[in-house]
Design a protein around this motif. Structure first.
Motif, PDB file in Angstrom:
ATOM      1  N   GLY A   8      49.404  82.742  78.848  1.00  0.00           N
ATOM      2  CA  GLY A   8      48.473  82.623  77.738  1.00  0.00           C
ATOM      3  C   GLY A   8      48.177  81.204  77.307  1.00  0.00           C
ATOM      4  N   VAL A   9      48.820  80.203  77.944  1.00  0.00           N
ATOM      5  CA  VAL A   9      48.602  78.794  77.610  1.00  0.00           C
ATOM      6  C   VAL A   9      47.707  78.167  78.677  1.00  0.00           C
ATOM      7  CG1 VAL A   9      49.705  76.555  77.237  1.00  0.00           C
ATOM      8  CG2 VAL A   9      50.799  78.656  76.420  1.00  0.00           C
ATOM      9  N   TYR A  10      46.770  77.329  78.237  1.00  0.00           N
ATOM     10  CA  TYR A  10      45.838  76.686  79.155  1.00  0.00           C
ATOM     11  C   TYR A  10      46.584  75.762  80.111  1.00  0.00           C
ATOM     12  CZ  TYR A  10      41.645  74.155  80.682  1.00  0.00           C
ATOM     13  OH  TYR A  10      40.638  73.601  81.421  1.00  0.00           O
ATOM     14  N   ALA A  11      46.472  76.039  81.396  1.00  0.00           N
ATOM     15  CA  ALA A  11      47.132  75.214  82.411  1.00  0.00           C
ATOM     16  C   ALA A  11      46.273  73.991  82.725  1.00  0.00           C
ATOM     17  CB  ALA A  11      47.351  76.029  83.682  1.00  0.00           C
ATOM     18  N   PRO A  12      46.885  72.848  83.006  1.00  0.00           N
ATOM     19  CA  PRO A  12      46.112  71.649  83.341  1.00  0.00           C
ATOM     20  C   PRO A  12      45.161  71.908  84.509  1.00  0.00           C
ATOM     21  CG  PRO A  12      48.413  71.094  83.008  1.00  0.00           C
ATOM     22  CD  PRO A  12      48.337  72.591  83.003  1.00  0.00           C
ATOM     23  N   GLN A  13      43.897  71.480  84.325  1.00  0.00           N
ATOM     24  CA  GLN A  13      42.882  71.675  85.350  1.00  0.00           C
ATOM     25  C   GLN A  13      42.101  70.380  85.532  1.00  0.00           C
ATOM     26  OE1 GLN A  13      40.799  75.512  85.163  1.00  0.00           O
ATOM     27  NE2 GLN A  13      42.350  76.243  83.719  1.00  0.00           N
ATOM     28  N   ASP A  14      40.899  70.509  86.121  1.00  0.00           N
ATOM     29  CA  ASP A  14      40.119  69.304  86.438  1.00  0.00           C
ATOM     30  C   ASP A  14      39.807  68.482  85.204  1.00  0.00           C
ATOM     31  OD1 ASP A  14      39.195  69.597  89.474  1.00  0.00           O
ATOM     32  OD2 ASP A  14      39.019  71.577  88.558  1.00  0.00           O
ATOM     33  N   ASP A  15      39.530  69.143  84.077  1.00  0.00           N
ATOM     34  CA  ASP A  15      39.203  68.388  82.866  1.00  0.00           C
ATOM     35  C   ASP A  15      40.413  67.602  82.366  1.00  0.00           C
ATOM     36  OD1 ASP A  15      40.533  70.712  82.140  1.00  0.00           O
ATOM     37  OD2 ASP A  15      38.991  71.411  80.740  1.00  0.00           O
ATOM     38  N   THR A  16      41.602  68.219  82.471  1.00  0.00           N
ATOM     39  CA  THR A  16      42.823  67.519  82.087  1.00  0.00           C
ATOM     40  C   THR A  16      43.036  66.292  82.964  1.00  0.00           C
ATOM     41  OG1 THR A  16      43.747  69.705  81.608  1.00  0.00           O
ATOM     42  CG2 THR A  16      45.272  67.832  81.592  1.00  0.00           C
ATOM     43  N   GLN A  17      42.858  66.470  84.263  1.00  0.00           N
ATOM     44  CA  GLN A  17      43.045  65.358  85.201  1.00  0.00           C
ATOM     45  C   GLN A  17      42.055  64.238  84.930  1.00  0.00           C
ATOM     46  OE1 GLN A  17      42.902  66.475  89.358  1.00  0.00           O
ATOM     47  NE2 GLN A  17      42.519  64.369  90.019  1.00  0.00           N
ATOM     48  N   LEU A  18      40.799  64.599  84.665  1.00  0.00           N
ATOM     49  CA  LEU A  18      39.778  63.588  84.403  1.00  0.00           C
ATOM     50  C   LEU A  18      40.111  62.780  83.155  1.00  0.00           C
ATOM     51  CD1 LEU A  18      37.051  62.348  85.165  1.00  0.00           C
ATOM     52  CD2 LEU A  18      35.944  64.180  83.859  1.00  0.00           C
ATOM     53  N   LEU A  19      40.517  63.454  82.082  1.00  0.00           N
ATOM     54  CA  LEU A  19      40.844  62.738  80.855  1.00  0.00           C
ATOM     55  C   LEU A  19      42.105  61.898  81.029  1.00  0.00           C
ATOM     56  CD1 LEU A  19      39.917  62.192  78.013  1.00  0.00           C
ATOM     57  CD2 LEU A  19      41.154  64.218  77.240  1.00  0.00           C
ATOM     58  N   ALA A  20      43.057  62.380  81.821  1.00  0.00           N
ATOM     59  CA  ALA A  20      44.257  61.594  82.095  1.00  0.00           C
ATOM     60  C   ALA A  20      43.909  60.307  82.846  1.00  0.00           C
ATOM     61  CB  ALA A  20      45.257  62.418  82.893  1.00  0.00           C
ATOM     62  N   GLU A  21      42.979  60.393  83.772  1.00  0.00           N
ATOM     63  CA  GLU A  21      42.542  59.197  84.500  1.00  0.00           C
ATOM     64  C   GLU A  21      41.934  58.176  83.552  1.00  0.00           C
ATOM     65  OE1 GLU A  21      39.860  60.426  87.536  1.00  0.00           O
ATOM     66  OE2 GLU A  21      41.346  61.681  88.574  1.00  0.00           O
ATOM     67  N   VAL A  22      41.083  58.651  82.644  1.00  0.00           N
ATOM     68  CA  VAL A  22      40.447  57.739  81.688  1.00  0.00           C
ATOM     69  C   VAL A  22      41.493  57.140  80.753  1.00  0.00           C
ATOM     70  CG1 VAL A  22      38.801  57.604  79.793  1.00  0.00           C
ATOM     71  CG2 VAL A  22      38.224  58.905  81.858  1.00  0.00           C
ATOM     72  N   LEU A  23      42.463  57.942  80.346  1.00  0.00           N
ATOM     73  CA  LEU A  23      43.536  57.429  79.483  1.00  0.00           C
ATOM     74  C   LEU A  23      44.300  56.305  80.182  1.00  0.00           C
ATOM     75  CD1 LEU A  23      45.433  57.523  77.010  1.00  0.00           C
ATOM     76  CD2 LEU A  23      46.706  59.328  78.208  1.00  0.00           C
TER      77      LEU A  23
END
Length: 217
Positions: A8-23
């Motif tokens: 039921g918890v959102y698993a890291p996906q492409d959007d997570t990876q993209l924002l991590a790269e920008v961070l």
């Protein structure tokens, strides 16, 4: 980085990876105060902690809070994790970086807000159920020179996000774009999105955007 994701918890996906790269490119200095709002599994919060930031994370879901806490414990990274609605638990504080990967998928309205696991992606008829609130509530929480980084779909009106953040006095722009294949949610409602004119008959990929907004000193 993430060791587990409870059901039921959102698993890291492409959007997570993209924002991590920008961070990582933003490179907040050690000790920078970072807020991850809507942390989910805690992936972005832990990424910031790995960079040496002083990290606070918030999520409205109990399961997400426990998932993030377990991942912080398993990785031995210091993250302060609170349960609450968006910025409620951190009113009155300021941050050098605020991260947001909110729900942003347009959804047919059913007379009530999203429930259960659907809260991780459904965001109202226009996809802006939480985006507008973030654009309104995040700017006062930025320290001078502070930066807000938001990732969401191009289906959810990036120009609207930029416009609201500029109206709040921030310097804002789309700084990253990436095309990805449709995930299960978009595949399941692509006919509805086409009827609304948000997808063309030939569209089979989704564009993600990252918006950077800075409180100018």
């Amino acid at each position: 980085m993430i060791a587990l994701v409870l059901p039921g918890v959102y698993a890291p996906q492409d959007d997570t990876q993209l924002l991590a790269e920008v961070l990582r490119e933003e490179a907040p200095p050690p000790g920078a105060r970072v807020l991850d709002v809507g942390t989910g599994s805690g992936a972005l919060a832990l990424e910031a902690a790995q960079l040496g930031a002083e990290v606070t994370a918030v999520d409205v879901s109990r399961r997400a809070v426990w998932t993030a806490r377990l991942n912080a414990w398993l990785t031995r990274l210091p993250v302060h994790i609170h349960r609450g609605n968006l910025f409620g638990p951190v009113r009155g504080r300021t941050y050098d970086v605020i991260l947001a990967n909110p729900p942003y998928v347009p959804a047919p309205e059913a007379g009530r807000g999203p429930r259960g696991r659907h809260r991780a992606w459904d965001a109202g008829h226009d996809g802006r159920l939480l985006l507008d609130r973030i654009c309104e509530d995040a700017p006062p929480l930025l320290a001078p020179g502070g930066v807000l980084l938001i990732v969401h779909s191009a289906l959810s009106d990036p120009d609207g996000t930029v416009g609201l953040l500029r109206a709040a006095g921030l310097k804002a722009a789309v700084i990253r774009r990436r095309w990805i294949d449709f995930g299960p949610v978009l595949r399941s409602r692509q006919d509805w999105l086409r009827r609304r004119g948000l997808l063309s008959a030939s569209d089979d990929r989704e564009e993600l955007v990252v918006i950077r907004a800075e409180r100018v000193r």
